[in-house]
Design a protein around this motif. Structure first.
Motif, short mmCIF file in Angstrom:
data_model
loop_
_atom_site.label_atom_id
_atom_site.label_comp_id
_atom_site.label_asym_id
_atom_site.label_seq_id
_atom_site.Cartn_x
_atom_site.Cartn_y
_atom_site.Cartn_z
N GLU A 14 37.88 -28.13 -40.42
CA GLU A 14 38.47 -28.59 -39.15
C GLU A 14 37.57 -29.63 -38.48
O GLU A 14 38.06 -30.65 -37.95
N THR A 57 37.71 -32.93 -40.42
CA THR A 57 39.01 -33.57 -40.21
C THR A 57 39.08 -34.22 -38.83
O THR A 57 39.58 -35.34 -38.67
N SER A 58 38.56 -33.50 -37.83
CA SER A 58 38.56 -34.05 -36.47
C SER A 58 37.70 -35.29 -36.38
O SER A 58 38.08 -36.31 -35.77
N LEU A 97 36.93 -37.36 -38.81
CA LEU A 97 37.59 -38.42 -39.56
C LEU A 97 38.67 -39.07 -38.71
O LEU A 97 38.81 -40.31 -38.69
N ASP A 98 39.42 -38.27 -37.99
CA ASP A 98 40.45 -38.82 -37.10
C ASP A 98 39.82 -39.71 -36.04
O ASP A 98 40.36 -40.78 -35.69
N SER A 99 38.66 -39.29 -35.49
CA SER A 99 37.97 -40.07 -34.46
C SER A 99 37.49 -41.42 -35.01
O SER A 99 37.67 -42.46 -34.38
N ARG A 135 38.68 -43.03 -37.56
CA ARG A 135 39.85 -43.88 -37.84
C ARG A 135 40.38 -44.48 -36.55
O ARG A 135 40.84 -45.64 -36.53
N THR A 136 40.33 -43.76 -35.45
CA THR A 136 40.79 -44.29 -34.17
C THR A 136 39.92 -45.46 -33.73
O THR A 136 40.42 -46.49 -33.26
N GLU A 137 38.58 -45.30 -33.87
CA GLU A 137 37.67 -46.39 -33.52
C GLU A 137 37.92 -47.61 -34.39
O GLU A 137 37.89 -48.76 -33.92
N ASP A 141 40.67 -48.49 -35.80
CA ASP A 141 41.92 -49.11 -35.37
C ASP A 141 41.71 -49.98 -34.14
O ASP A 141 42.31 -51.05 -34.00
N GLN A 194 31.82 -47.90 -40.53
CA GLN A 194 32.87 -46.91 -40.27
C GLN A 194 33.61 -46.53 -41.57
O GLN A 194 33.96 -45.38 -41.77
N VAL A 213 34.04 -42.92 -43.14
CA VAL A 213 35.35 -42.39 -43.53
C VAL A 213 35.30 -41.85 -44.96
O VAL A 213 35.79 -40.76 -45.26
#
Length: 633
Positions: A242, A245-246, A248-250, A252-254, A256, A413, A417
């Motif tokens: 968890e 995964t959290s 990785l999402d952060s 990916r947001t940066e 983007d 980044q 990832v």
């Protein structure tokens, strides 16, 4: 009175003759010399009932074609017909003449089995099976047939001084005990079914325990964690998954967000690439036009030069007349050449006109026009090359700008990832391994639980079994009562060696003077008398206790076997017959005995029927016996 079994008559047929032997009296004695067919008659009775173990002598097999028996089983009288050499028994209801159908002496698909049908006729389960083991029974069973009960009915010549109802054979002894217990009410079909069911549950519990132990051993050898450790490890792995995964999402947001900030530059790069493609296409088309013009110019100049050379040659040579060939120097003046043709090549002479001069002018004009167009295209091509270079320079600058930004911000980044994705894959693989281990532990636990359930079922069945056994426990006293009857019979025979007789409560076998049957004298006479007394005791007890199922028929072959010829031995033989006739008088019409013996002792009370065979009139009709000392029937 016990289970009714009564033989009324035996009919045998040969190819040329037939004979009927009635058993109308309560006691029938089949007498005659050795080899006239006494034992064969008893074996034919067994054969006619559907037995596969009947011993038929060669004289019977070679001459008898069929056997017909009339017999009462329970409340119904049957006619049984069986051909020698066949395994089918035709069955007819004697009262109605109805054909009940063929029964098979062996196991045949889609055909009733004779031994099972005979059991059912006596009120016992047709498909009677008992556990293969008496102590700690399992699901393994053996079948009990009518002919296991028939061993209590038929005391054969070969068995009378060697074994009691087949007790020397462990397989037959198991069924001997089971039949005895059923007959005397010490056991019941319901109890037998419960014992088999308990054995099945016990077997299942043992199998499941063995399976569980095998799984546990495998897990131990594979060094897999215990179930409690797996649960803790699974929780830790899921938390780590968890978190990864959290994160990785952060990331990916940066990423983007950075990409969004550079969107204008990327769009400009895309526009320049499109513009560059268009300019290159126009430039390439113009360059192709220039190449076409150059090619056309070259061809026009070649044509111009050819015309000019032809014009010069024509003007230079038009006034010359050749008298000989300039090549081979031969005279050409005397040749026959048509008028208007060349004396050298004999071709028609062309007339030179001002047109040729006009063609040169036309070519010169076309060359000038093409040159002008080509120069115009070349100028346009140079302009297009400048534009292409400019756009390429702008595009290269913007591309480098994007690469610098990606190198400074996006690359770290992306590496993060990739690292996080690898960790997530590792955690997911670890979870799969944990789940596989948990499934094996679950399989182990399921086997343990199922084994426990099977044991509970076995205990529940055992409780039902104990309750039924309690209901039958009072019947155990019947063995004591049977011992009393057996002791009275042995005493009544006035044997000089007798002191006591009883029935073993565990094996149900006779004991005389404290000795088991197998430990009696080697000669066999004592065993003969004890075995006969045992069967008479069973018969008598069944006659006085109608709640037992002991058959009301007893067939004995050679009741005085090995007894001897002295005066004392003769007394024993006489006492045997006296007791049989005593039973006949006491239980008139209640039972039937068929005895095969060489003769009836003198002084035997009247009241019996005799079937007497001789060498002139043996068992098989129409077949003369060759005499004493040769093959017996």
């Amino acid at each position: 009175m016990g289970a009714t079994v009564r033989l009324h008559q035996l009919a045998i047929k040969t190819r040329t003759d037939q004979a009927v032997f009635p058993f109308s009296d309560q006691v029938t004695v089949v007498t005659g010399s050795i080899g006239v067919g006494k034992s064969s008659l008893l074996e034919l009775l067994k054969f006619g009932l559907g037995a596969t173990s009947a011993k038929l002598m060669p004289a019977v097999e070679q001459n008898v074609t069929s056997v017909e028996i009339q017999v009462t089983l329970g409340s119904r009288r049957y006619t049984l017909i069986r051909e020698v050499g066949k395994n089918n028994v035709d069955v007819v209801d004697h009262s109605t003449g109805e054909l009940i159908g063929p029964w098979s002496a062996t196991n045949k698909k889609y055909m009733p089995k004779a031994s099972q049908e005979l059991l059912a006729a006596l009120g016992l389960p047709a498909d009677l099976r008992i556990p293969r083991k008496r102590s700690k029974p399992t699901s393994e069973t053996v079948g009990v047939s009518f002919f296991d009960l028939y061993k209590y009915i038929y005391l054969g010549q070969n068995d009378i001084d060697t074994q009691v109802v087949g007790h020397t054979n462990s397989h037959l002894d198991l069924k001997r005990r089971a039949v005895f217990e059923l007959v005397y009410g010490l056991n019941s079909p319901e109890l037998i079914d419960l014992a088999i069911l308990k054995g099945k549950w016990t077997d299942r519990a043992a199998q499941l325990k063995s399976r569980a132990e095998a799984i546990k051993d495998f897990l131990a050898q594979a060094e897999e964690p215990e179930l409690e450790q797996l649960e803790s490890l699974e929780q830790e792995t899921r938390r780590a998954l968890e978190e990864a995964t959290s994160l990785l999402d952060s990331v990916r947001t940066e990423s983007d967000a950075v990409l969004e900030a550079q969107r204008g530059t990327r769009q400009r790069v895309s526009q320049l690439r499109g513009q560059l493609s268009e300019l290159i296409a126009v430039r390439d088309a113009t360059a192709a036009d220039v190449r076409k013009s150059e090619s056309l110019m070259a061809q026009l100049r070649l044509d111009q030069q050819a015309l000019q050379r032809a014009d010069v040659a024509h003007r230079a040579l038009s006034g010359l007349e050749f008298s000989s060939c300039p090549r081979c120097l031969q005279d050409v003046r005397d040749r026959d050449v048509p008028s208007g043709h060349c004396l050298l090549c004999t071709q028609p002479e062309e007339v030179y006109s001002e047109f040729d001069s006009g063609e040169l002018k036309r070519l010169a004009a076309q060359i000038g026009e093409t040159q002008s167009l080509m120069e115009e295209d070349e100028g346009s091509l140079e302009d297009q090359q400048v534009k292409v270079r400019q756009v390429e320079e702008d595009l290269a600058e913007l591309t480098m700008e994007l690469e610098r930004a990606a190198s400074a911000m996006i690359s770290p980044q992306l590496e993060e990832v990739q690292t996080l994705a690898m960790e997530i894959a590792r955690f997911e693989a670890q979870l799969e391994k944990i789940e596989s281990s948990a499934a094996r532990w679950s399989n182990y636990q399921s086997s343990v639980d199922a084994a426990s359930d099977a044991e509970e079922e076995a205990m529940r069945v055992a409780q039902q079994e104990a309750a039924l056994q309690d209901d039958l426990s009072s019947n155990q006293s019947r063995i004591d009562d049977l011992s009393i009857v057996f002791n009275e019979i042995v005493g009544a025979l006035q044997l000089p060696w007798y002191s006591s007789a009883e029935i073993d409560k565990d094996t149900y076998l006779p004991i005389v003077n404290g000795a088991k049957f197998d430990d009696l004298s080697v000669g066999g006479a004592r065993k003969t008398i004890v075995n006969l007394a045992y069967h008479l005791a069973n018969l008598q007890y069944g006659l006085t206790h109608p709640d037992t199922l002991y058959p009301t028929l007893l067939i004995v072959d050679s009741p005085r076997k090995n007894i001897g010829q002295t005066a004392e031995d003769s007394i024993v033989g006489e006492k045997v017959y006296e007791y049989i006739m005593h039973l006949r008088a006491e239980f008139e019409g209640s039972f039937q005995m068929i005895i095969a013996d060489n003769s009836v002792p003198a002084g035997t009370p009247e009241g019996y029927a005799e079937l007497h065979f001789t060498y002139d009139a043996p068992l098989v009709p129409g077949v003369s016996h060759p005499g004493e000392g040769v093959e017996t029937v």
